[in-house]
Motif scaffolding. Structure first.
Motif, PDB file in Angstrom:
ATOM      1  N   TYR A  11      46.642  55.722  45.200  1.00 41.89           N
ATOM      2  CA  TYR A  11      47.947  56.648  45.319  1.00 41.89           C
ATOM      3  C   TYR A  11      48.027  57.515  44.184  1.00 41.89           C
ATOM      4  O   TYR A  11      48.325  57.138  42.978  1.00 41.89           O
ATOM      5  N   VAL A  12      48.134  58.932  44.373  1.00 41.48           N
ATOM      6  CA  VAL A  12      47.982  59.603  43.208  1.00 41.48           C
ATOM      7  C   VAL A  12      49.324  60.440  43.350  1.00 41.48           C
ATOM      8  O   VAL A  12      49.622  61.393  44.124  1.00 41.48           O
ATOM      9  N   MET A  13      49.967  60.394  41.863  1.00 40.65           N
ATOM     10  CA  MET A  13      51.152  61.185  41.805  1.00 40.65           C
ATOM     11  C   MET A  13      50.796  62.622  41.338  1.00 40.65           C
ATOM     12  O   MET A  13      49.574  62.777  40.605  1.00 40.65           O
ATOM     13  N   GLY A  14      51.522  63.702  41.616  1.00 42.44           N
ATOM     14  CA  GLY A  14      51.153  65.073  41.228  1.00 42.44           C
ATOM     15  C   GLY A  14      50.548  65.261  39.859  1.00 42.44           C
ATOM     16  O   GLY A  14      49.589  65.813  39.652  1.00 42.44           O
ATOM     17  N   PHE A  15      51.259  64.767  38.843  1.00 41.14           N
ATOM     18  CA  PHE A  15      50.887  64.943  37.345  1.00 41.14           C
ATOM     19  C   PHE A  15      49.769  64.044  37.181  1.00 41.14           C
ATOM     20  O   PHE A  15      48.875  64.311  36.183  1.00 41.14           O
ATOM     21  N   GLU A  16      49.263  63.283  37.809  1.00 42.20           N
ATOM     22  CA  GLU A  16      48.061  62.628  37.708  1.00 42.20           C
ATOM     23  C   GLU A  16      46.738  63.100  38.284  1.00 42.20           C
ATOM     24  O   GLU A  16      45.598  62.685  38.160  1.00 42.20           O
ATOM     25  N   ARG A  17      46.843  64.278  38.807  1.00 39.33           N
ATOM     26  CA  ARG A  17      45.771  64.683  39.635  1.00 39.33           C
ATOM     27  C   ARG A  17      44.461  65.118  38.588  1.00 39.33           C
ATOM     28  O   ARG A  17      43.476  64.757  39.209  1.00 39.33           O
ATOM     29  N   PRO A  18      44.548  65.712  37.701  1.00 33.97           N
ATOM     30  CA  PRO A  18      43.473  65.739  36.706  1.00 33.97           C
ATOM     31  C   PRO A  18      42.868  64.504  36.304  1.00 33.97           C
ATOM     32  O   PRO A  18      41.800  64.354  36.136  1.00 33.97           O
ATOM     33  N   LEU A  19      43.642  63.397  36.162  1.00 37.02           N
ATOM     34  CA  LEU A  19      43.102  62.259  36.005  1.00 37.02           C
ATOM     35  C   LEU A  19      42.419  61.568  37.130  1.00 37.02           C
ATOM     36  O   LEU A  19      41.204  60.922  36.994  1.00 37.02           O
ATOM     37  N   ALA A  20      42.882  61.814  38.456  1.00 44.19           N
ATOM     38  CA  ALA A  20      42.523  61.289  39.520  1.00 44.19           C
ATOM     39  C   ALA A  20      41.013  61.832  39.701  1.00 44.19           C
ATOM     40  O   ALA A  20      40.049  61.254  40.450  1.00 44.19           O
ATOM     41  N   GLU A  21      40.804  63.137  39.406  1.00 41.92           N
ATOM     42  CA  GLU A  21      39.516  63.930  39.565  1.00 41.92           C
ATOM     43  C   GLU A  21      38.513  63.277  38.635  1.00 41.92           C
ATOM     44  O   GLU A  21      37.658  63.073  39.067  1.00 41.92           O
ATOM     45  N   LEU A  22      38.810  62.864  37.549  1.00 41.82           N
ATOM     46  CA  LEU A  22      37.953  62.415  36.535  1.00 41.82           C
ATOM     47  C   LEU A  22      37.583  60.806  37.154  1.00 41.82           C
ATOM     48  O   LEU A  22      36.449  60.676  36.729  1.00 41.82           O
TER      49      LEU A  22
END
Lengths: 296, 320
Positions: free
Chosen positions: B4-15
């Motif tokens: 579950y990815v929150m908007g602000f976590e997107r760069p983190l999710a990509e990594l």
């Protein structure tokens, strides 16, 4: 003019007792024309005031200022205001929407009040009581720090002097612009009511249109006897939010005083001209075991 | 694994997904792979640390609502023993959105209250997303009165977007249910420790959400109104909820600054949902130490101090 002076000169004819023109409204307002929000009837300001802001045609109960409300409730000339200077600050420097500081200044200017509630000592039918009335024109009679403080002090004074409390309530709820400080006023006021209650003292609430949100969910619903005006909306969550969040179809008389009476949440729906007499009757019963105190 | 990815976590999710795909490769075939994975792991961890050390109020609201965040029932299961749940309000029904139980923590018998959000869609449907109906709050009030009668401390877990809105809730007196809880909780002659573990929305949260100590998890929020409703009412634009979150002073730190919360329990890097066990353990230690401190107070002094604590809240002046 200090607010208490509004109550000194007061004409005393009854059935829809007249209220002094200066009680929260200017002479100009008395001279102005008003339209009933219920049936659209046009009436002269003076006629409206003389009829306790109840439409003579459809009996719709229009909003009253806190001053007019107090005058309609207490024995003439007996109201002595307390804590009249208390007013909220802007602790969060809240600027979303209309900046709160501007809202407060505008409300003070427009209403001549310092806050959304008037509180004082008075007699009703000869019985001494701490009496308060809220004014919807003041930021929707929302409860911020100062309203909460005035309510808490009212119950504390009543506890100290062994007096009953009578509040005429209207409110849109907690004052969002004070954030958590306003939410906590719900707990603060309820705690003060609980102490007054534990001291064996009586409390009558008169719910007027509209009584909603955090005020309904705190001191407004902790009374020994709860009256409401005809047609008043009484509830916690507003109908718009309920429709938005639940897509439920709302019953036609949803949250009306009459419906809340039928659901067992209030004791009686009383038309405005009969409220003072009904409260006077109740105060004869809501006497503590030791007989209680009296207004000095 | 789908996250579950929150908007602000997107760069983190990509990594993270890059890291996941690297991990799927055979290490033996790529000599540099192990080192690359190691480096990327450090990078992910650092980015997570950076993101979570500077969450905006609105981002915290999102974290507080994360579906994997530990819930009341997780805390109760992990921290308490010999749990006996009380059911029903003796008038209408049992509301699964509210937990009321007798329980033991660190050898101490207590009454536990809490909003009970679900973790799955089905659980949330049953539990109404942790939004109490009047009967749920009346059940909680049964717990408060029993605690008062028996001299048991109250531990309350706050995690709700608000009291349930709806026709039934209104007709059964939602406002009355809340005010009665407030009056009762303010006057019980036992220690009351409230813990904000997730969402603290409005009157539905407050009904069981104050006491002698208020402990807040680092990314939990507590607010007079949800940011979305505030935006809807004040500016009639719900997409300005972020701005409202910043205006309402609803974070754990704001509450400490306002003098309303006593303590912030730090969350594991990346939020309580990244390491529920650690978060639950830290909350448990904070609760037990608050109970220890309060258990020495005389009941009269305790109630008086709680009253003074409430009475001192508010910012006003006496003009004129």
């Amino acid at each position: 003019m200090p607010v208490r002076d509004w109550f000194k000169a007061r004409d005393d004819r009854r059935r829809y007792a007249p209220v002094n023109a200066a009680q929260g409204r200017s002479e100009a307002a008395r001279g102005a024309w008003h339209k009933c929000d219920g049936c659209g009837r046009i009436m002269y300001g003076g006629e409206r005031a003389d009829n306790l802001c109840v439409c003579p045609q459809c009996e719709h109960h229009m909003a009253m200022s806190a001053g007019e409300r107090i005058a309609s409730l207490v024995d003439p000339g007996t109201f002595q205001e307390i804590d009249e200077g208390l007013t909220s600050r802007d602790p969060l420097q809240f600027t979303a929407g209309t900046p709160y500081a501007e809202k407060l200044a505008g409300a003070r200017e427009r209403t001549g009040l310092n806050e959304a509630i008037l509180v004082g000592k008075a007699t009703i039918g000869g019985a001494p009581a701490i009496v308060g009335a809220m004014d919807f024109r003041f930021i929707g009679a929302s409860m911020g720090s100062a309203v909460g403080e005035k309510v808490a002090r009212a119950f504390e004074l009543a506890t100290a002097e062994r007096l009953p409390v009578v509040l005429a309530i209207a409110s849109g709820g907690a004052r969002m612009q004070e954030g958590m400080l306003s939410l906590m006023q719900m707990a603060k006021t309820s705690a003060a009511v609980a102490r007054h209650d534990a001291a064996g003292l009586g409390y009558v609430a008169v719910l007027t249109h509209p009584t909603t949100g955090g005020v309904t969910a705190s001191f407004a619903t902790l009374a020994d006897v709860t009256l409401a005006e005809p047609g008043a909306r009484v509830g916690f969550t507003g109908p718009r939010i309920i429709e938005q969040t639940t897509s439920e179809k709302l019953p036609k008389d949803f949250q009306s005083a009459e419906s809340m009476l039928a659901h067992g949440m209030i004791d009686e729906v009383v038309s405005r001209d009969a409220i003072a007499a009904r409260v006077a009757s109740l105060l004869r019963y809501l006497v503590p075991r030791d007989g209680g105190g009296s207004v000095a | 694994m789908k996250r579950y990815v929150m908007g602000f976590e997107r760069p983190l999710a990509e990594l993270e997904s890059k890291l996941d795909s690297l991990k799927e490769l055979e290490v033996s075939e790529e000599p540099d792979l192990a080192r690359e994975i190691e480096e990327l792991t450090v990078e992910v961890d650092e980015l997570r640390g950076t993101l979570y050390s500077a969450l905006s109020p609105w981002e915290k609201v999102q974290v507080s609502r994360h579906p994997d965040r530990p819930r009341t029932q997780d805390y109760v299961a992990a921290l308490f023993t010999d749990v006996v749940e009380l059911r029903g309000d003796r008038a209408f029904r049992d509301d699964p959105a509210v937990l009321t139980a007798l329980a033991t923590v660190a050898g101490r018998r207590v009454v536990v209250l809490g909003h009970r959000k679900g973790k799955t869609a089905r659980e949330n449907a049953e539990r109404n997303f942790g939004m109490a109906h009047p009967e749920g709050l009346r059940k909680a009030r049964r717990g408060m009165r029993l605690a008062d009668k028996l001299g048991l401390p109250i531990v309350s877990f706050i995690d709700t977007p608000g009291a349930s809105p709806g026709v039934g809730a209104e007709e059964r007196g939602q406002a009355w249910a809340i005010s009665e809880c407030l009056a009762t909780l303010s006057s019980v002659r036992v220690p009351v420790v409230a813990v904000g573990i997730g969402e603290g929305g409005s009157g539905g949260a407050l009904a069981i959400g104050f006491g002698d100590r208020l402990i807040m998890l680092e990314h939990a929020y507590y607010s007079v109104i949800t940011p979305e409703s505030c935006a809807s009412i004040l500016v009639r634009e719900t997409d300005r909820a972020g701005e409202m979150a910043a205006s309402l002073a609803l974070t754990a730190q704001d509450l400490v600054d306002l003098g309303l919360a006593d303590e912030i329990v730090g969350e594991p890097r990346g939020g309580a949902h990244r390491d529920p066990e650690a978060a639950i353990g830290d909350v448990g230690r904070a609760v037990v130490s608050a109970l220890d401190a309060l258990s020495e107070r005389e009941a009269d002094a305790l109630v008086e101090e709680r009253y003074e604590r409430l009475r001192s809240i508010g910012e006003f002046t006496g003009v004129g």
